[in-house]
Design an enzyme around this catalytic site. Structure first.
Site, PDB file in Angstrom:
ATOM      1  N   LEU A  72     -25.650  -6.212 -34.580  1.00 53.78           N
ATOM      2  CA  LEU A  72     -25.647  -5.610 -35.728  1.00 53.78           C
ATOM      3  C   LEU A  72     -25.009  -6.958 -37.003  1.00 53.78           C
ATOM      4  O   LEU A  72     -25.439  -7.187 -37.664  1.00 53.78           O
ATOM      5  CB  LEU A  72     -25.458  -4.156 -36.207  1.00 53.78           C
ATOM      6  N   GLY A  75     -17.123  -9.690 -37.113  1.00 53.95           N
ATOM      7  CA  GLY A  75     -16.053 -10.504 -38.222  1.00 53.95           C
ATOM      8  C   GLY A  75     -15.285 -10.507 -37.842  1.00 53.95           C
ATOM      9  O   GLY A  75     -14.971 -10.396 -36.318  1.00 53.95           O
ATOM     10  N   MET A  77     -12.284  -9.066 -36.123  1.00 51.95           N
ATOM     11  CA  MET A  77     -11.812  -7.610 -35.633  1.00 51.95           C
ATOM     12  C   MET A  77     -12.924  -7.754 -34.609  1.00 51.95           C
ATOM     13  O   MET A  77     -12.748  -7.314 -34.028  1.00 51.95           O
ATOM     14  CB  MET A  77     -11.973  -6.880 -36.299  1.00 51.95           C
ATOM     15  N   VAL A  80     -20.403  -5.438 -34.064  1.00 49.34           N
ATOM     16  CA  VAL A  80     -21.232  -4.418 -34.032  1.00 49.34           C
ATOM     17  C   VAL A  80     -22.338  -4.829 -33.188  1.00 49.34           C
ATOM     18  O   VAL A  80     -22.997  -5.127 -33.244  1.00 49.34           O
ATOM     19  CB  VAL A  80     -21.089  -3.727 -35.090  1.00 49.34           C
ATOM     20  N   TYR A 146     -24.368   5.124 -37.255  1.00 52.84           N
ATOM     21  CA  TYR A 146     -24.925   4.260 -37.527  1.00 52.84           C
ATOM     22  C   TYR A 146     -25.899   4.847 -38.792  1.00 52.84           C
ATOM     23  O   TYR A 146     -26.827   5.759 -38.453  1.00 52.84           O
ATOM     24  CB  TYR A 146     -26.005   4.375 -36.720  1.00 52.84           C
ATOM     25  N   ASP A 189      -7.949  -2.542 -46.151  1.00 49.63           N
ATOM     26  CA  ASP A 189      -8.679  -3.711 -46.868  1.00 49.63           C
ATOM     27  C   ASP A 189     -10.287  -2.891 -47.079  1.00 49.63           C
ATOM     28  O   ASP A 189     -11.103  -2.902 -46.549  1.00 49.63           O
ATOM     29  CB  ASP A 189      -8.999  -4.253 -44.823  1.00 49.63           C
ATOM     30  N   LYS A 191     -13.059  -3.452 -49.940  1.00 47.20           N
ATOM     31  CA  LYS A 191     -13.986  -4.386 -50.724  1.00 47.20           C
ATOM     32  C   LYS A 191     -15.421  -4.324 -49.590  1.00 47.20           C
ATOM     33  O   LYS A 191     -15.456  -3.195 -48.961  1.00 47.20           O
ATOM     34  CB  LYS A 191     -13.856  -5.403 -49.537  1.00 47.20           C
ATOM     35  N   PRO A 192     -16.469  -4.790 -51.116  1.00 43.94           N
ATOM     36  CA  PRO A 192     -17.988  -4.389 -50.656  1.00 43.94           C
ATOM     37  C   PRO A 192     -17.997  -4.506 -49.438  1.00 43.94           C
ATOM     38  O   PRO A 192     -19.670  -3.461 -48.576  1.00 43.94           O
ATOM     39  CB  PRO A 192     -18.232  -5.538 -51.814  1.00 43.94           C
TER      40      PRO A 192
END
Length: 936
Positions: A72, A75, A77, A80, A146, A189, A191-192
């Site tokens: 999906l 990032g 970290m 996904v 999900y 953290d 954020k949009p």
């Protein structure tokens, strides 16, 4: 390096080191702005290079019970994936943490600590963390909810959002933050890219926001600093966080302020070309006020945003709760001005509500086990039983007037409003003549009573007022007749022409004419007429009556919208007219019942508060406000308003009635019964109070006393199918099953109705005739529509599907219950009805964590219902906790719960074989009744 040159460089630099290459790919992905972390299939990040689109090579593999599907997003970290949970049959998102993190013991421990904290957060606006786990080779992953949708960053890609949308989203984010901060968990953290906007449900304007990655920003260090962050992350950091200082809740408030600014203006408050310049901007640059960028931003909202973005954290909001309150206030003011029509909320004719005032709103009785008790809805049940007036007394019904003004919606609404107004005048006459009672206008309209014979059948009245509204020159007149419905045929006793009350003063004079028509002694108070003469203009009062008229037909498409529009128009003319605020409160509540939209509930509350403030001397308004508070679960405030009403009118039966339900909901059954007895004493001939008193007696485990009330109602109104249903319920609870089934069939013969089909369906379920149960319950559901206004029909149908072998249909039905009930929990977290069905549905679906969460809330809700006690025990059995299941079933026995109900429940087959249960049954089951056909 230029992006085009990266792939070749990495192939050479990472040759023979696939883990290193995957790590670098992830870091590069994390460097992009507004990265998708958990997204639906319509929003996937662009691949860095196609050979690395699945860096962990997990697609198509199985980890624990999870079958890994498509990637999906990724990032800094981790990656996904979408996955299927083969054990619980649900779709989840699995986030696999960076390989380096999985290899570092300290980082792993911090991760597990933070993830456990995040998993404790259970809020509608926070992404659910189901569990954390490890792969066979030591990899670490999180199992999350999900959600189909897009990130907030993607939503804002096209520019600024509308002010109302920003306020809605801001409230949702603040609500989730408040829940987390209340447990001592910061986000760090925000954020949009960490906000998912789910796809709106059918009929909803906005989706639900889910905050992702709570607490995970801390796993790489005690506090998140700018080290390793991207420009996208840095742009939302507070100044103190960017400097690497210790942060608190006010840092999350800053981040929310940045997002509010960006939603309103389409750009961030601080912009820079590189990291160093961004740090400088955060430290020194002043924020350009949002209204200078977007003039549509309300001044109050601009102040909120600027307060969030104060560089000195001591000058920001001290808590997100205060911020949320201010956002709500601005939202209500904005929507009140621009959303009077509430387009789309009643686009389709709503199904009748089948939950009683004690049922759906707040008393929270669980009928899944009791099953035959049908708290039928207020609009059906409360018009269903007649109380015959005693000798010499009169029970009056005012029928809807005939409209001779002209065939327009406004004229019809004015006609219906005049009928409603005349009903309230008759009620006032009852304060001077204690032998006179009147059927509430709302019950007459909702049941569609149009003839004197129907009024006799449904209400047991012995006096009917009929009329027509017509114009005579510039005036409006009512031709009013008094009819005796008990004669065959009905006989008109007297008639006269009354000037229509299109102002409060004229209405007061009409009261004297009405008193003469009904033979009631009434002295007109000239002082009261003079005081009312200038209280409100004729135009405003005429509009007010139209609003009342539209409100009487709240089951018609557009009627609630029109009522809202008109009441707001009245308040533009007369801002301090308390009855209009009360009408607006009721209209918003009707709108909320159709939409389940929490924002509308908040508007209703604001209107209620204003009505109570302006109408402190009007008992009827205070009762209406108290009832609305009750339905919101604000029992303390409800009690206060009802006590104010009773101080004005000690014999106000409606005030006593709602006081009874407030006391019951607050776990004070003795006070509740005493209040109902006072209501009965105030109006002993009215059907409403003995019927509801009987209903409450059922909830309190007193079926014999309840049966007496229902039998009296049935003798007085033998053709009323709802009364017949309630009598059947009582007979069934007393063990007279054959009589109950015959009465349910009698109810269907009178008129096909969902109550009887529901109860027959449950009887078949108890007999384990599941296909027949499904047939009856499907008929009931067809009659109430697709929205689960009748929770019990839907829940029983899901159980019947399940045991009939149609597991997909059962799961879909429970899912629908969860979708509708979850927003209601947000409005009133003490609504035991909502808690009951949410926990039952989640337990049946195998979602034990969610079920346990709602169970904990249910245990905290006050209740004296042995049904709820039984339900808690049954749910613990479904959840696999036999010890707690037996404990609560023992308590239900102590509270006189019927053991035969337990004998027929298929979910309890294993429990009934337990020696502990056998001992309980031996102790509580009456001699000679054990071992019946259902005791499997």
């Amino acid at each position: 390096m230029p992006p085009a040159e990266r792939a070749a460089f990495l192939e050479d630099a990472c040759r023979g080191k696939p883990e290193l290459r995957a790590e670098v790919d992830l870091l590069l992905a994390g460097a992009r702005d507004d990265e998708t972390l958990v997204a639906g299939p319509d929003e996937r990040p662009t691949e860095i290079s196609s050979p690395r689109s699945d860096p962990y090579r997990l697609t198509g593999t199985t980890v624990a019970q999870y079958e890994i599907g498509e990637r999906l997003g990724q990032g800094g970290m981790g990656v996904v994936y979408k996955a299927d949970d083969t054990r619980l049959h649900r779709t989840v998102a699995l986030k696999f943490l960076r390989l380096s993190m999985s290899e570092e013991a300290e980082a792993r421990e911090r991760f597990f600590t933070e993830a456990r904290s995040a998993s404790a957060l259970d809020h509608n606006n926070i992404c659910t963390v189901h569990e954390i786990g490890e792969t066979a080779d030591g990899g670490v992953f999180i199992v999350m909810g999900y959600y189909q949708g897009r990130t907030l960053g993607a939503k804002m890609a096209g520019g600024a959002l509308e002010v109302e949308t920003t306020l809605d989203y801001g409230q949702q984010i603040a609500s989730g933050l408040a829940a987390a901060h209340g447990k001592g968990i910061l986000h760090r953290d925000l954020k949009p890219a960490n906000i998912m906007v789910t796809q709106p449900e059918a009929g909803a304007e906005h989706g639900v926001l889910k905050i992702l990655d709570f607490g995970l920003a801390k796993i790489e260090g005690v506090e998140l600093t700018r080290t390793g962050t991207t420009m996208g992350t840095l742009a939302y950091m507070s100044p103190e966080q960017a400097r690497g200082e210790r942060v608190d809740a006010r840092s999350d408030i800053w981040s929310l302020g940045v997002m509010l600014y960006e939603m309103l203006t389409g750009r961030r408050p601080f912009r820079a070309a590189n990291e160093l310049a961004m740090l400088q901007a955060l430290a020194t640059d002043e924020v350009e006020p949002p209204r200078q960028v977007n003039p549509e931003v309300p001044a109050e909202l601009e102040q909120i945003v600027l307060a969030c973005l104060a560089k000195d954290k001591d000058e920001r909001y001290e808590s997100v709760e205060r911020l949320l309150t201010d956002l709500r206030n601005v939202y209500m003011a904005t929507v009140s001005q621009t959303l009077t029509g509430l387009e789309g909320l009643a686009a389709e004719p709503p199904a009748r509500s089948w939950l009683s005032p004690a049922g759906a709103a707040a008393i929270g009785i669980l009928l899944i086990a009791l099953a035959l008790v049908v708290p039928a809805t207020r609009r059906l049940l409360l018009v269903s039983a007649g109380g015959s007036p005693s000798s010499g007394s009169r029970l009056v019904a005012v029928l809807p007037f005939v409209n001779s003004l002209g065939a327009t919606p406004e004229n019809q609404a004015l006609t219906d409003g005049l009928s409603h107004s005349l009903t309230s005048l008759v009620a006032r006459l009852g304060t001077a003549d204690d032998s006179l009672w009147v059927v509430p206008a709302s019950d007459v309209f909702q049941q569609g009573i149009a003839t004197a014979g129907d009024a006799l059948t449904f209400f047991g009245v012995n006096t009917v007022l009929t009329g027509s509204v017509q114009r005579t020159g510039a005036d409006v007149e009512i031709v009013l007749s008094v009819v005796d419905p008990t004669s065959t045929p009905s006989r008109t006793l007297d008639s006269r022409v009354l000037t229509a009350p299109l102002s409060p003063a004229l209405r007061e004079r009409t009261l004297a004419d009405l008193a003469g028509l009904l033979g009631v002694e009434w002295t007109l108070d000239p002082a009261s007429v003079g005081a009312l003469a200038d209280s409100i203009s004729t135009l405003a009062y005429t509009l007010y009556l139209q609003g009342l008229g539209f409100l009487q037909h709240n089951d018609r498409p557009g009627s609630i919208d029109e009522a809202l529009r008109i009441f707001n128009e009245v308040l533009e003319l007369e801002p301090d007219y308390g009855p209009a605020h009360s009408g607006l409160c009721n209209a918003y509540w009707d709108s909320y019942r159709l939409s389940d939209d929490p924002k509308i509930a908040r508007l209703a509350m604001a209107s209620c508060e204003r009505a109570a403030e302006l109408s402190a001397d009007q008992a009827a308004v205070l009762v209406s406000v108290g009832r609305s508070y009750f339905e919101m679960g604000e029992w303390r405030r409800a009690r206060a308003e009802l006590e104010r009403a009773l101080a004005l009118e000690p014999d106000n039966a409606e005030a006593h009635r709602w006081s009874a339900w407030v006391a019951y909901s607050d776990g004070q059954p003795d006070k509740a019964m005493a209040a109902f007895r006072r209501a009965l004493g105030a109006q002993p001939g009215l059907y409403l109070y003995p019927l509801e008193f009987g209903e409450m007696l059922l909830y309190l485990g007193r079926p014999e006393e309840a049966a007496g009330q229902f039998e009296q109602a049935h003798r007085l109104t033998p053709e009323n199918y709802t009364v017949t249903n309630m009598l059947a319920v009582a007979r069934g609870l007393l063990g007279r099953q054959q009589e109950a089934e015959e009465l349910f069939q009698e109810s269907l013969d009178i008129q096909p109705n969902p109550l009887a089909y529901r109860n027959l369906g449950y009887m078949r379920f108890r007999e384990r005739r599941y296909e027949e149960a499904v047939d009856n319950l499907e008929r009931a559901r067809e009659m109430v529509g697709e929205t689960p206004n009748d929770w019990l029909i839907w829940d029983l149908l899901a159980h019947a599907y399940y045991w009939a072998g149609d597991r997909p249909a059962a799961a879909a039905t429970w899912r629908r219950l969860v979708e509708v009930a979850t927003p209601l929990y947000e409005v009133n977290p003490m609504d035991a009805t909502v808690l009951v069905f949410l926990s039952d549905a989640h337990a049946a679906l195998g979602e034990h964590d969610r079920a346990g969460f709602y169970m904990s809330r249910l245990l905290a809700a006050p209740s004296d219902s042995n049904v709820i006690t039984f339900y808690i025990g049954r749910t613990y059995e479904i959840l696999g906790d036999r010890e707690l299941a037996l404990r609560y079933i023992a308590r239900a026995f102590e509270e006189r719960f019927d053991p035969l109900m337990i004998d027929s429940d298929p979910w309890l087959d294993e429990l009934r074989r337990d020696p502990g249960y056998q001992a309980l049954r031996q102790q509580f089951m009456p001699a000679g009744t054990q071992g019946g056909k259902d005791s499997r």
